[in-house]
Design a protein around this motif. Structure first.
Motif, PDB file in Angstrom:
ATOM      1  N   LEU A 128      -9.028 -54.590  59.705  1.00  0.00           N
ATOM      2  CA  LEU A 128      -9.064 -54.354  58.268  1.00  0.00           C
ATOM      3  C   LEU A 128      -7.994 -55.242  57.643  1.00  0.00           C
ATOM      4  O   LEU A 128      -6.802 -55.116  57.970  1.00  0.00           O
ATOM      5  CB  LEU A 128      -8.781 -52.880  57.947  1.00  0.00           C
ATOM      6  N   VAL A 129      -8.402 -56.130  56.742  1.00  0.00           N
ATOM      7  CA  VAL A 129      -7.481 -57.101  56.175  1.00  0.00           C
ATOM      8  C   VAL A 129      -7.272 -56.770  54.699  1.00  0.00           C
ATOM      9  O   VAL A 129      -8.099 -57.115  53.854  1.00  0.00           O
ATOM     10  CB  VAL A 129      -8.012 -58.545  56.318  1.00  0.00           C
ATOM     11  N   LEU A 130      -6.193 -56.085  54.385  1.00  0.00           N
ATOM     12  CA  LEU A 130      -5.828 -55.747  53.014  1.00  0.00           C
ATOM     13  C   LEU A 130      -4.632 -56.595  52.590  1.00  0.00           C
ATOM     14  O   LEU A 130      -3.915 -57.131  53.447  1.00  0.00           O
ATOM     15  CB  LEU A 130      -5.462 -54.263  52.905  1.00  0.00           C
ATOM     16  N   PRO A 131      -4.393 -56.732  51.284  1.00  0.00           N
ATOM     17  CA  PRO A 131      -3.272 -57.579  50.846  1.00  0.00           C
ATOM     18  C   PRO A 131      -1.924 -57.164  51.391  1.00  0.00           C
ATOM     19  O   PRO A 131      -1.048 -58.011  51.581  1.00  0.00           O
ATOM     20  CB  PRO A 131      -3.317 -57.440  49.315  1.00  0.00           C
ATOM     21  N   ASP A 132      -1.725 -55.858  51.642  1.00  0.00           N
ATOM     22  CA  ASP A 132      -0.375 -55.426  52.027  1.00  0.00           C
ATOM     23  C   ASP A 132      -0.068 -55.681  53.488  1.00  0.00           C
ATOM     24  O   ASP A 132       1.070 -55.919  53.863  1.00  0.00           O
ATOM     25  CB  ASP A 132      -0.152 -53.959  51.682  1.00  0.00           C
ATOM     26  N   THR A 133      -1.108 -55.645  54.377  1.00  0.00           N
ATOM     27  CA  THR A 133      -0.844 -55.861  55.791  1.00  0.00           C
ATOM     28  C   THR A 133      -2.157 -55.972  56.553  1.00  0.00           C
ATOM     29  O   THR A 133      -3.247 -55.854  55.985  1.00  0.00           O
ATOM     30  CB  THR A 133       0.035 -54.746  56.380  1.00  0.00           C
ATOM     31  N   LEU A 134      -2.045 -56.168  57.850  1.00  0.00           N
ATOM     32  CA  LEU A 134      -3.192 -56.338  58.734  1.00  0.00           C
ATOM     33  C   LEU A 134      -3.268 -55.138  59.671  1.00  0.00           C
ATOM     34  O   LEU A 134      -2.263 -54.755  60.276  1.00  0.00           O
ATOM     35  CB  LEU A 134      -3.020 -57.637  59.532  1.00  0.00           C
ATOM     36  N   ARG A 135      -4.465 -54.518  59.782  1.00  0.00           N
ATOM     37  CA  ARG A 135      -4.629 -53.337  60.624  1.00  0.00           C
ATOM     38  C   ARG A 135      -5.788 -53.553  61.595  1.00  0.00           C
ATOM     39  O   ARG A 135      -6.875 -53.964  61.184  1.00  0.00           O
ATOM     40  CB  ARG A 135      -4.882 -52.091  59.770  1.00  0.00           C
ATOM     41  N   PHE A 136      -5.557 -53.235  62.876  1.00  0.00           N
ATOM     42  CA  PHE A 136      -6.604 -53.264  63.894  1.00  0.00           C
ATOM     43  C   PHE A 136      -6.925 -51.821  64.258  1.00  0.00           C
ATOM     44  O   PHE A 136      -6.012 -50.973  64.360  1.00  0.00           O
ATOM     45  CB  PHE A 136      -6.138 -54.038  65.127  1.00  0.00           C
ATOM     46  N   PHE A 137      -8.227 -51.506  64.473  1.00  0.00           N
ATOM     47  CA  PHE A 137      -8.579 -50.097  64.686  1.00  0.00           C
ATOM     48  C   PHE A 137      -9.878 -49.961  65.460  1.00  0.00           C
ATOM     49  O   PHE A 137     -10.657 -50.906  65.617  1.00  0.00           O
ATOM     50  CB  PHE A 137      -8.722 -49.390  63.338  1.00  0.00           C
ATOM     51  N   SER A 138     -10.088 -48.741  65.927  1.00  0.00           N
ATOM     52  CA  SER A 138     -11.379 -48.307  66.463  1.00  0.00           C
ATOM     53  C   SER A 138     -11.787 -47.063  65.702  1.00  0.00           C
ATOM     54  O   SER A 138     -10.948 -46.362  65.114  1.00  0.00           O
ATOM     55  CB  SER A 138     -11.274 -48.005  67.965  1.00  0.00           C
ATOM     56  N   VAL A 139     -13.084 -46.766  65.699  1.00  0.00           N
ATOM     57  CA  VAL A 139     -13.605 -45.620  64.958  1.00  0.00           C
ATOM     58  C   VAL A 139     -13.620 -44.407  65.864  1.00  0.00           C
ATOM     59  O   VAL A 139     -14.065 -44.463  67.015  1.00  0.00           O
ATOM     60  CB  VAL A 139     -15.029 -45.908  64.431  1.00  0.00           C
ATOM     61  N   LYS A 140     -13.087 -43.287  65.327  1.00  0.00           N
ATOM     62  CA  LYS A 140     -13.044 -42.040  66.081  1.00  0.00           C
ATOM     63  C   LYS A 140     -14.017 -41.043  65.469  1.00  0.00           C
ATOM     64  O   LYS A 140     -14.143 -40.965  64.249  1.00  0.00           O
ATOM     65  CB  LYS A 140     -11.621 -41.459  66.069  1.00  0.00           C
TER      66      LYS A 140
ATOM     67  N   GLY B 172     -13.223 -41.606  60.858  1.00  0.00           N
ATOM     68  CA  GLY B 172     -11.785 -41.775  61.005  1.00  0.00           C
ATOM     69  C   GLY B 172     -11.475 -43.044  61.765  1.00  0.00           C
ATOM     70  O   GLY B 172     -12.125 -43.353  62.773  1.00  0.00           O
ATOM     71  N   TRP B 173     -10.494 -43.802  61.269  1.00  0.00           N
ATOM     72  CA  TRP B 173     -10.094 -45.051  61.915  1.00  0.00           C
ATOM     73  C   TRP B 173      -8.702 -44.862  62.511  1.00  0.00           C
ATOM     74  O   TRP B 173      -7.766 -44.458  61.807  1.00  0.00           O
ATOM     75  CB  TRP B 173     -10.048 -46.195  60.922  1.00  0.00           C
ATOM     76  N   GLN B 174      -8.549 -45.201  63.764  1.00  0.00           N
ATOM     77  CA  GLN B 174      -7.256 -45.074  64.436  1.00  0.00           C
ATOM     78  C   GLN B 174      -6.878 -46.404  65.068  1.00  0.00           C
ATOM     79  O   GLN B 174      -7.706 -47.041  65.729  1.00  0.00           O
ATOM     80  CB  GLN B 174      -7.320 -43.983  65.513  1.00  0.00           C
ATOM     81  N   GLY B 175      -5.640 -46.826  64.830  1.00  0.00           N
ATOM     82  CA  GLY B 175      -5.242 -48.111  65.383  1.00  0.00           C
ATOM     83  C   GLY B 175      -3.786 -48.431  65.104  1.00  0.00           C
ATOM     84  O   GLY B 175      -2.941 -47.538  65.064  1.00  0.00           O
ATOM     85  N   ILE B 176      -3.510 -49.720  64.889  1.00  0.00           N
ATOM     86  CA  ILE B 176      -2.133 -50.169  64.686  1.00  0.00           C
ATOM     87  C   ILE B 176      -2.033 -50.998  63.406  1.00  0.00           C
ATOM     88  O   ILE B 176      -2.939 -51.755  63.061  1.00  0.00           O
ATOM     89  CB  ILE B 176      -1.615 -51.007  65.878  1.00  0.00           C
TER      90      ILE B 176
ATOM     91  N   THR C 178       4.534 -53.551  65.296  1.00  0.00           N
ATOM     92  CA  THR C 178       3.399 -52.724  64.913  1.00  0.00           C
ATOM     93  C   THR C 178       3.772 -51.253  64.916  1.00  0.00           C
ATOM     94  O   THR C 178       4.806 -50.859  65.449  1.00  0.00           O
ATOM     95  CB  THR C 178       2.211 -52.938  65.873  1.00  0.00           C
ATOM     96  N   ALA C 179       2.905 -50.448  64.314  1.00  0.00           N
ATOM     97  CA  ALA C 179       3.082 -49.002  64.302  1.00  0.00           C
ATOM     98  C   ALA C 179       1.702 -48.368  64.203  1.00  0.00           C
ATOM     99  O   ALA C 179       0.776 -48.962  63.642  1.00  0.00           O
ATOM    100  CB  ALA C 179       3.962 -48.568  63.129  1.00  0.00           C
ATOM    101  N   PRO C 180       1.521 -47.150  64.736  1.00  0.00           N
ATOM    102  CA  PRO C 180       0.199 -46.522  64.709  1.00  0.00           C
ATOM    103  C   PRO C 180      -0.190 -46.055  63.309  1.00  0.00           C
ATOM    104  O   PRO C 180       0.663 -45.779  62.474  1.00  0.00           O
ATOM    105  CB  PRO C 180       0.366 -45.335  65.663  1.00  0.00           C
TER     106      PRO C 180
END
Length: 739
Positions: A727-739, A653-657, A665-667
């Protein structure tokens, strides 16, 4: 027997009842009870249990529920209203159950499984203050959840209610800036979602935002036909509403719009598009001025007075050059004669201008759209909402009004076609607060199909189908549909623009330029939305100077339009104006969607010829549009690849913003199972779909997001946001840590 002990506690109470329950029972008692039972089993009970609540009292038209957490009570209320809105949207024409919901946090008394006290009474009073489909809460609820949930509240002030000693401070609930009760709001999308495709295709469904004068637009000759020899040119001005009731404006607009629609179907007439006559609404202007502005020979002006079941319609046809009145007539009729009056006005015009009708045109003019006047009235209300302004508020209202028209007359083809057009708008603009993209697409297809089943010559239904055919890369089908729509409405400006756009994306560039020129002659004072389509067609056709002029005009009217800036940046790059291009790209890169990876993903399939797409993307790159969201450039030494990517992803599971915009940003939480099922939860969104690892990239597909496109991107070790990875996807940029 020991006496049960009364328990006093603090609890969140949710009160709900059905709007119009007595009327629904009177209309169909058994059907309403069946519907209510289904809603209870599929929505109310499951949602209450899921949010840790307990229904402690049921009434015929509602229920009361208790929750240990006010946050969960609020989430339950939002989920119920979202589910009910989705059910209603999925069944046009069916009976609808709409709940009013009130939520209160207060002291209650529990006794033998029941709950009593002011906490319950206040919740019931708040429920009565809510709109159908809406939520009303007490100040105590607002104070507790406003920093815990992404919900906005509208202050209703201090309100005195029955059997409560002191006034209560009530708040109406809104979500993503949208008041509950006007629109369902289950999910959040980045503001930039699907910009240029939506802007390009919206002409199919009648986009006409804020009427707008275009100085210097090409005008047809006033004495000769600009679109074909022998035709008579005419402008139908908006009919004046002289009823003394502004609420009747929609009826007057519907009358003049109906005349325009019917007359554009005649091959012997050149009729100015409704958008170009809209600026004259409510103004006193001479027929000579109108004729000079629009380049026509004849002008029809009129007024309508509607009072209960009576109509008074006045119409006046003028030959502008000589100021000669061709005819003037007043019709005093019953409301039920509305179609007869329209026929008489059209026959007067046809006769006065000596227009020769084909047998098919004569038969079409005699067609009555519906015999149900109440259905027609709701249809006109829907048209008033869905044509002139396109946003979530008007879309929701339009669907509801079309729905009522369909319920009153299930054989009303034009109402189904209007429903299809509005649903297509919702799909194009990703207005998930009205309908999810999946539901909107399904509803549009079904409604368009029903319209064509009832009326095989319904041009609007063909246009709605073409939206999806083009977006799916079915270019031949899309061309066939828009050609059919244009043939059915030879004088319709939108039909010509539809054809031009499909031809442009299909690589038929010379014919596309010719078609948009015809559309512009029919609409000499185009609105920004219409003018933007011309700019897109000319950009794709390499007519950059012309496209720049058109798009600059649109940008001046709507300076925050991202899609206009996108195409304008491409034009500037093509013309060597790199400084101007980079100013626009700097603005666009504030939005994570404005990147080449996203455009490549969405436009593949829309362009028939890969070389056309490559040329357009090269112009965006030259303009300074980055490859990835927010110009993110990952350190290739820190990129996660191969088995390491699989280990990081599968069963984790990845949790971030999520970054929606610079500084915004949003969680989020993302989980990928061992069988590559994906589940994504955002601040206000829950999606399930598929995942795969391909070419050292993580790829995700959610049917209800990004229109079902697969999105692939890289993962980097990156602690710049205080987390472990990016995580860099075409729709947006996400920063995360692994849970």
């Amino acid at each position: 027997m020991a006496e049960d002990k009364l328990e006093r506690r603090l609890a969140a109470i949710l009160a709900a009842d059905i709007a119009g329950y007595s009327r629904l029972m009177g209309e169909d008692e058994e059907g309403t009870l069946r519907d209510l039972r289904a809603v209870d089993e599929e929505v109310l009970s499951p949602q209450t249990a899921q949010h840790q609540g307990r229904i402690f009292k049921r009434m015929g038209d509602g229920f009361l529920a208790e929750f240990p957490s006010v946050v969960e009570a609020m989430r339950c209320a939002l989920a119920i209203q979202g589910d009910m809105a989705a059910r209603a949207a999925a069944s046009p024409g069916a009976r609808k159950l709409a709940f009013r919901i009130g939520v209160h946090l207060g002291d209650v008394i529990a006794d033998r499984g029941d709950v009593f006290g002011d906490g319950v009474n206040v919740a019931a009073r708040l429920q009565a203050l809510a709109e159908p489909g809406g939520i009303c809460v007490h100040r105590s609820v607002r104070n507790e959840v406003r920093d815990r949930l992404p919900v906005r509240f509208v202050d209703m002030g201090e309100i005195e209610v029955k059997n409560i000693a002191r006034p209560i401070r009530a708040f109406r609930v809104a979500l993503d800036g949208v008041e509950a009760g006007t629109r369902a709001a289950p999910g959040r999308k980045p503001k930039f979602a699907l910009p240029a495709i939506a802007a390009a295709l919206l002409v199919f469904v009648g986009l006409a935002v804020a009427a707008f004068w275009l100085s210097g637009a090409p005008r047809p000759d006033t004495t000769t036909d600009p679109a074909g020899a022998g035709k008579r040119s005419i402008a139908i001005l908006p009919f004046a509403n002289v009823s003394g009731d502004s609420e009747q404006d929609y009826f007057a607009d519907g009358l003049s719009d109906g005349l325009i629609t019917q007359l554009t179907g005649l091959s012997g007439l050149f009729v100015i598009a409704r958008g170009s006559v809209l600026p004259y609404k409510g103004k006193t202007v001479s027929p000579q001025t109108v004729a000079r502005d629009l380049g026509v020979r004849y002008v029809l002006e009129g007024s309508v007075r509607k009072s209960q079941d009576r109509l008074r319609i006045s119409a006046n046809l003028v030959e502008a050059e000589t100021a000669q009145q061709i005819w003037a007539k007043q019709f005093d009729r019953r409301l039920s004669d509305i179609f007869t009056v329209q026929d008489e006005v059209i026959n007067e015009i046809v006769g006065a201008l000596a227009v020769e009708l084909t047998s098919a045109e004569a038969a079409e003019l005699k067609r009555i759209p519906t015999a149900n006047l109440e259905a027609y009235d709701w249809y006109l209300r829907a048209e008033a909402q869905s044509y002139y302004v396109v946003d979530a508020t008007t879309q929701g209202r339009a669907l509801a009004a079309y729905d009522k028209a369909i319920a009153l007359d299930p054989s009303f083809a034009d109402a189904y076609a209007g429903y299809a057009r509005t649903s297509a708008q919702i799909w194009l603009t990703v207005s998930d607060q009205v309908l999810s993209a999946t539901v909107a697409r399904k509803r549009a297809y079904e409604a368009a199909g029903k319209a064509l089943e009832l009326d095989p010559n319904n041009a609007r239904a063909f246009a709605a189908l073409a939206v999806f055919q083009l977006a799916d890369g079915r270019h031949d089908d899309a061309i066939a549909s828009v050609r059919r729509a244009a043939a059915l409405n030879p004088g319709e400006a939108e039909a010509k623009a539809n054809l031009a756009l499909v031809l442009a994306y299909s690589g038929e560039l010379d014919e596309a330029v010719s078609a948009i020129a015809q559309a512009m002659r029919l609409n000499p004072k185009p609105q920004p939305g219409f003018l933007q389509v011309a700019g897109i067609v000319h950009t794709l056709a390499g007519k950059y100077e012309l496209a720049r002029t058109e798009l600059e005009t649109v940008a001046a009217a709507f300076p925050a339009s991202e899609s206009t800036r996108e195409y304008l940046a491409a034009c500037y790059a093509a013309l060597g104006q790199t400084g101007e291009a980079h100013k626009l790209s700097d603005f666009l890169t504030n939005y994570p969607f404005a990147n080449l990876a996203a455009f490549r993903n969405l436009y593949t399939g829309l362009f028939r010829n890969p070389s056309d797409l490559a040329r357009y993307l090269s112009l965006l790159a030259k303009a300074g549009i980055p490859e990835w969201p927010l110009d993110y450039r990952g350190n290739e030494q820190a990129r996660i690849r191969g088995e390491a990517l699989a280990t990081l992803t599968v069963g984790r599971g990845w949790q971030g913003i999520t970054t929606f915009k610079r500084g915004e940003t949003a969680p989020f939480f993302l989980q990928v199972t061992k069988d590559f099922r994906a589940a994504y939860r955002g601040a206000n969104t829950f999606l399930t779909g598929l995942a795969r690892i391909e070419n050292d990239q993580l790829c995700l597909q959610f049917e209800a997001s990004f229109r079902g496109h697969w999105q692939c991107g890289a993962v980097y070790a990156d602690k710049s946001a205080g987390l472990d990875y990016a995580l860099v996807l075409p729709d947006t940029l996400r920063f995360f840590s692994v849970k």
